[in-house]
Design a protein around this motif. Sequence first.
Motif, short mmCIF file in Angstrom:
data_model
loop_
_atom_site.label_atom_id
_atom_site.label_comp_id
_atom_site.label_asym_id
_atom_site.label_seq_id
_atom_site.Cartn_x
_atom_site.Cartn_y
_atom_site.Cartn_z
N GLY A 98 0.83 -1.22 0.00
CA GLY A 98 0.00 0.00 0.00
C GLY A 98 0.85 1.26 0.00
N PRO A 99 1.78 1.40 0.96
CA PRO A 99 2.64 2.58 0.94
C PRO A 99 3.51 2.70 -0.31
N ILE A 100 4.02 1.58 -0.81
CA ILE A 100 4.83 1.63 -2.04
C ILE A 100 3.97 2.08 -3.21
N GLY A 101 2.75 1.53 -3.30
CA GLY A 101 1.84 1.94 -4.37
C GLY A 101 1.48 3.41 -4.28
N ALA A 102 1.23 3.89 -3.07
CA ALA A 102 0.90 5.31 -2.88
C ALA A 102 2.07 6.20 -3.27
N PHE A 103 3.26 5.79 -2.90
CA PHE A 103 4.44 6.57 -3.25
C PHE A 103 4.63 6.59 -4.77
N GLY A 104 4.39 5.45 -5.42
CA GLY A 104 4.48 5.38 -6.88
C GLY A 104 3.45 6.29 -7.55
N GLU A 105 2.24 6.31 -7.02
CA GLU A 105 1.20 7.21 -7.56
C GLU A 105 1.62 8.67 -7.41
#
Length: 116
Positions: free
Chosen positions: A91-98
């Motif tokens: 979740g945090p990695i995905g949010a950072f990527g977004e």
Amino acid sequence: MTSDAYLADCRARLAFDLLANTWNSVVLWALRDGPSRHVELRGRIGGISSKVLTETLRRLEFNGLVERRVGAGTESRAAYALTPLGRTLLGPIGAFGEWAFEHGDEVMAAQERHDG
């Protein structure tokens, strides 16, 4: 947790350290769909040497984020998979990527202005 807790809490620093290493996040993200062998991960990721991938997998395993599964027969059948703890970082990695996708051009423009 107050905002100052991020400055003093070694657990917060640990989390930031885990995500600060570029390859940690990339390898975790590459494992999101299930177990993969070393050679498959290298092909999926691209631009990572075998040595750096091995070091990254060992670091992630040491931190409890990835597990190494050895199949029947030989060591070459080993696969790597996210642990339940490793999955919590998607979740945090995905949010950072977004965030990077949305604001990356702005960051690069600021870097160009600074270098210009």
